[in-house]
Design a protein around this motif. Structure first.
Motif, PDB file in Angstrom:
ATOM      1  N   GLY A 177      -9.041  -9.571   0.302  1.00 55.55           N
ATOM      2  CA  GLY A 177     -10.242  -9.051  -0.347  1.00 55.55           C
ATOM      3  C   GLY A 177     -10.689 -10.019  -1.412  1.00 55.55           C
ATOM      4  O   GLY A 177      -9.911 -10.871  -1.860  1.00 55.55           O
ATOM      5  N   SER A 178     -11.939  -9.891  -1.841  1.00 58.23           N
ATOM      6  CA  SER A 178     -12.485 -10.846  -2.794  1.00 58.23           C
ATOM      7  C   SER A 178     -11.824 -10.659  -4.165  1.00 58.23           C
ATOM      8  O   SER A 178     -11.174  -9.647  -4.428  1.00 58.23           O
ATOM      9  N   SER A 179     -12.032 -11.643  -5.014  1.00 59.65           N
ATOM     10  CA  SER A 179     -11.448 -11.618  -6.352  1.00 59.65           C
ATOM     11  C   SER A 179     -11.895 -10.362  -7.103  1.00 59.65           C
ATOM     12  O   SER A 179     -13.068 -10.010  -7.070  1.00 59.65           O
ATOM     13  N   GLY A 180     -10.948  -9.696  -7.724  1.00 57.38           N
ATOM     14  CA  GLY A 180     -11.280  -8.528  -8.541  1.00 57.38           C
ATOM     15  C   GLY A 180     -11.318  -7.214  -7.779  1.00 57.38           C
ATOM     16  O   GLY A 180     -11.663  -6.179  -8.352  1.00 57.38           O
ATOM     17  N   CYS A 181     -10.929  -7.220  -6.499  1.00 58.27           N
ATOM     18  CA  CYS A 181     -11.022  -5.962  -5.745  1.00 58.27           C
ATOM     19  C   CYS A 181      -9.754  -5.103  -5.892  1.00 58.27           C
ATOM     20  O   CYS A 181      -9.634  -4.082  -5.220  1.00 58.27           O
ATOM     21  N   GLY A 182      -8.826  -5.519  -6.736  1.00 59.57           N
ATOM     22  CA  GLY A 182      -7.717  -4.627  -7.076  1.00 59.57           C
ATOM     23  C   GLY A 182      -6.408  -4.909  -6.356  1.00 59.57           C
ATOM     24  O   GLY A 182      -5.471  -4.103  -6.438  1.00 59.57           O
ATOM     25  N   LYS A 183      -6.266  -6.067  -5.719  1.00 53.44           N
ATOM     26  CA  LYS A 183      -5.065  -6.361  -4.934  1.00 53.44           C
ATOM     27  C   LYS A 183      -3.825  -6.450  -5.837  1.00 53.44           C
ATOM     28  O   LYS A 183      -2.812  -5.813  -5.571  1.00 53.44           O
ATOM     29  N   SER A 184      -3.928  -7.250  -6.909  1.00 53.23           N
ATOM     30  CA  SER A 184      -2.762  -7.388  -7.805  1.00 53.23           C
ATOM     31  C   SER A 184      -2.475  -6.075  -8.501  1.00 53.23           C
ATOM     32  O   SER A 184      -1.304  -5.726  -8.730  1.00 53.23           O
ATOM     33  N   THR A 185      -3.518  -5.340  -8.830  1.00 51.25           N
ATOM     34  CA  THR A 185      -3.322  -4.042  -9.491  1.00 51.25           C
ATOM     35  C   THR A 185      -2.478  -3.133  -8.604  1.00 51.25           C
ATOM     36  O   THR A 185      -1.568  -2.448  -9.083  1.00 51.25           O
ATOM     37  N   LEU A 186      -2.741  -3.133  -7.287  1.00 51.86           N
ATOM     38  CA  LEU A 186      -1.958  -2.290  -6.371  1.00 51.86           C
ATOM     39  C   LEU A 186      -0.479  -2.653  -6.437  1.00 51.86           C
ATOM     40  O   LEU A 186       0.386  -1.769  -6.480  1.00 51.86           O
ATOM     41  N   LEU A 187      -0.171  -3.959  -6.467  1.00 52.09           N
ATOM     42  CA  LEU A 187       1.233  -4.378  -6.522  1.00 52.09           C
ATOM     43  C   LEU A 187       1.852  -3.993  -7.871  1.00 52.09           C
ATOM     44  O   LEU A 187       3.006  -3.571  -7.940  1.00 52.09           O
ATOM     45  N   ARG A 188       1.071  -4.128  -8.944  1.00 48.21           N
ATOM     46  CA  ARG A 188       1.584  -3.756 -10.278  1.00 48.21           C
ATOM     47  C   ARG A 188       1.899  -2.264 -10.346  1.00 48.21           C
ATOM     48  O   ARG A 188       2.893  -1.856 -10.941  1.00 48.21           O
ATOM     49  N   ALA A 235       1.013 -11.486   9.382  1.00 47.89           N
ATOM     50  CA  ALA A 235       1.098 -10.026   9.245  1.00 47.89           C
ATOM     51  C   ALA A 235       1.029  -9.265  10.564  1.00 47.89           C
ATOM     52  O   ALA A 235       0.492  -9.740  11.558  1.00 47.89           O
ATOM     53  N   ASP A 236       1.581  -8.042  10.539  1.00 41.70           N
ATOM     54  CA  ASP A 236       1.422  -7.113  11.662  1.00 41.70           C
ATOM     55  C   ASP A 236       0.096  -6.369  11.535  1.00 41.70           C
ATOM     56  O   ASP A 236      -0.513  -6.007  12.537  1.00 41.70           O
ATOM     57  N   ARG A 237      -0.308  -6.113  10.283  1.00 41.35           N
ATOM     58  CA  ARG A 237      -1.618  -5.483  10.037  1.00 41.35           C
ATOM     59  C   ARG A 237      -2.251  -6.137   8.825  1.00 41.35           C
ATOM     60  O   ARG A 237      -1.548  -6.519   7.891  1.00 41.35           O
ATOM     61  N   VAL A 238      -3.573  -6.228   8.852  1.00 47.63           N
ATOM     62  CA  VAL A 238      -4.301  -6.787   7.712  1.00 47.63           C
ATOM     63  C   VAL A 238      -5.232  -5.716   7.162  1.00 47.63           C
ATOM     64  O   VAL A 238      -6.055  -5.153   7.893  1.00 47.63           O
ATOM     65  N   VAL A 239      -5.067  -5.435   5.873  1.00 44.77           N
ATOM     66  CA  VAL A 239      -5.926  -4.463   5.202  1.00 44.77           C
ATOM     67  C   VAL A 239      -7.055  -5.236   4.528  1.00 44.77           C
ATOM     68  O   VAL A 239      -6.796  -6.093   3.677  1.00 44.77           O
ATOM     69  N   VAL A 240      -8.290  -4.962   4.920  1.00 43.21           N
ATOM     70  CA  VAL A 240      -9.445  -5.631   4.309  1.00 43.21           C
ATOM     71  C   VAL A 240      -9.983  -4.710   3.217  1.00 43.21           C
ATOM     72  O   VAL A 240     -10.317  -3.553   3.476  1.00 43.21           O
ATOM     73  N   MET A 241     -10.052  -5.256   1.992  1.00 49.54           N
ATOM     74  CA  MET A 241     -10.542  -4.459   0.860  1.00 49.54           C
ATOM     75  C   MET A 241     -12.014  -4.769   0.600  1.00 49.54           C
ATOM     76  O   MET A 241     -12.457  -5.903   0.734  1.00 49.54           O
ATOM     77  N   ALA A 242     -12.750  -3.744   0.195  1.00 53.14           N
ATOM     78  CA  ALA A 242     -14.115  -3.928  -0.289  1.00 53.14           C
ATOM     79  C   ALA A 242     -14.062  -3.863  -1.815  1.00 53.14           C
ATOM     80  O   ALA A 242     -13.219  -3.150  -2.369  1.00 53.14           O
ATOM     81  N   PRO A 243     -14.943  -4.611  -2.513  1.00 54.42           N
ATOM     82  CA  PRO A 243     -14.855  -4.664  -3.978  1.00 54.42           C
ATOM     83  C   PRO A 243     -15.693  -3.610  -4.697  1.00 54.42           C
ATOM     84  O   PRO A 243     -16.579  -3.000  -4.111  1.00 54.42           O
ATOM     85  N   ARG A 244     -15.375  -3.456  -6.003  1.00 51.82           N
ATOM     86  CA  ARG A 244     -16.164  -2.655  -6.959  1.00 51.82           C
ATOM     87  C   ARG A 244     -16.630  -1.312  -6.453  1.00 51.82           C
ATOM     88  O   ARG A 244     -17.791  -1.182  -6.119  1.00 51.82           O
ATOM     89  N   PRO A 245     -15.835  -0.293  -6.437  1.00 57.16           N
ATOM     90  CA  PRO A 245     -14.414  -0.306  -6.743  1.00 57.16           C
ATOM     91  C   PRO A 245     -13.607  -0.757  -5.531  1.00 57.16           C
ATOM     92  O   PRO A 245     -14.091  -0.649  -4.392  1.00 57.16           O
ATOM     93  N   GLY A 246     -12.385  -1.247  -5.766  1.00 56.13           N
ATOM     94  CA  GLY A 246     -11.545  -1.697  -4.667  1.00 56.13           C
ATOM     95  C   GLY A 246     -11.177  -0.536  -3.753  1.00 56.13           C
ATOM     96  O   GLY A 246     -10.706   0.501  -4.206  1.00 56.13           O
ATOM     97  N   ARG A 247     -11.458  -0.689  -2.474  1.00 57.62           N
ATOM     98  CA  ARG A 247     -11.124   0.371  -1.510  1.00 57.62           C
ATOM     99  C   ARG A 247     -10.918  -0.259  -0.142  1.00 57.62           C
ATOM    100  O   ARG A 247     -11.375  -1.391   0.092  1.00 57.62           O
TER     101      ARG A 247
END
Ligand SMILES: Nc1ncnc2c1ncn2[C@@H]1O[C@H](COP(=O)(O)OP(=O)(O)OP(=O)(O)O)[C@@H](O)[C@H]1O
Ligand SMILES: [Mg+2]
Length: 274
Positions: free
Chosen positions: A45-56, A207-219
């Motif tokens: 997903g693009s920068s800022g879409c919440g990927k690192s936040t999910l891991l945190r 990966a076995d599956r790729v999750v594509v995130m949309a930004p603002r808000p990340g989903r």
């Protein structure tokens, strides 16, 4: 690969807000994802879409969120010993040797000294750094330092390995080598892995599956299953088609229309006809 049906890791309706300058910022909206034992899931997903936040959130670095994140049915932040995380930058301690840095991965484990040393030597070997066990981080290349970070993450034999753009700072060749090493380590250690990456090709390769995130808000916008056999051929038609599909999902609205195989096969003939 055979996957067990019950998920090891479960995100259920996760919502996350931050406050920025007194204003609420919706970082993640209704993120639900099940990851099976042994599965390798990539999140792009693009920068800022919440990927690192999910891991945190997953490893309990931030506990303020709505929804549930569970590892084998228990709140995930209470099983942090079962998860290891590798970041984009290696975060090694410059005053410690390779051996000492990897030993930190075992700090929370009550192991006998001999077993601890055996485990460290095993993982130094697995990442191909036996000749550098007494080197300091400034004596390593970027790729070697990142290998140490991966060994530090894996030495405690975590159930889940979390990778936050672990190869982003590396050159293309080193990145491909480390991707192959990661796949081989995954096979040996029967790991479950969640990889955050900007690199669509990396996601398809691993990966076995790729999750594509949309930004603002990340989903979650789309989840794409990659059922190509390993070792995957980056130059194959199927790989190329998945790359096109994921790039479409990341950058455009509307459903992806795959090009016909016939059209691509017939292209040279069409050019000649012109
Ligand atoms: N501690 C924080 N306080 C306030 N806002 C934050 C905080 N951490 C993250 N954010 C915001 O949450 C959103 C998601 O951030 P996050 O770091 O998860 O994105 P990301 O997808 O990992 O981006 P990148 O690909 O650039 O690493 C961004 O809008 C960011 O500004
Ligand atoms: Mg990030």
């Amino acid at each position: 690969m055979t996957l067990t049906p019950s998920p090891l890791l479960r995100f259920s309706h996760v919502n996350k807000h931050f406050r920025v300058n007194g204003q609420p910022l919706e970082a993640i909206r209704d993120f639900s994802l099940h990851v099976a034992c042994g599965e390798f899931v990539a999140i792009v997903g693009s920068s800022g879409c919440g990927k690192s936040t999910l891991l945190r959130l997953l490893i309990g670095l931030d506990r303020e969120f709505d929804g549930r994140i569970e590892l084998e049915g228990r709140p995930a932040d209470r099983s942090t010993r079962d998860c290891a995380i590798v970041f984009q930058e290696h975060r090694l301690f410059p005053w410690l040797t390779v051996t000492q840095n990897i030993a930190l991965g075992l700090a929370a484990q009550p192991l006998e000294a001999a077993e601890r040393d055996r485990r460290i030597v095993e993982f130094i070997e697995r990442v191909g750094l036996s000749a550098f066990s007494q080197a300091y981080p400034h004596q390593l290349s970027g790729g070697m330092a990142q290998r140490v970070a991966i060994a530090r993450g894996l030495v405690a034999r975590p159930r889940v390995l979390l990778l936050d753009e672990p190869f982003a700072a590396l050159d293309a060749l080193t990145r491909q080598q480390l991707q192959d090493e990661l796949l081989s380590l995954r096979g040996k250690a029967s790991l479950t892995a969640v990889l955050v990456t900007h690199d669509v090709e990396e996601a398809i390769y691993l990966a076995d599956r790729v999750v594509v995130m949309a930004p603002r808000p990340g989903r979650i916008k789309r989840i794409v299953t990659i059922d190509l056999p390993h070792p995957r051929q980056r130059g194959s038609f199927e790989f190329h088609q998945l790359r096109e599909q994921l790039l479409h999902e990341l950058t455009r609205e509307g459903p992806y229309e795959p090009p016909g195989r016939d059209l691509i096969r017939d292209l040279p003939a069409l050019y000649i006809a012109c």
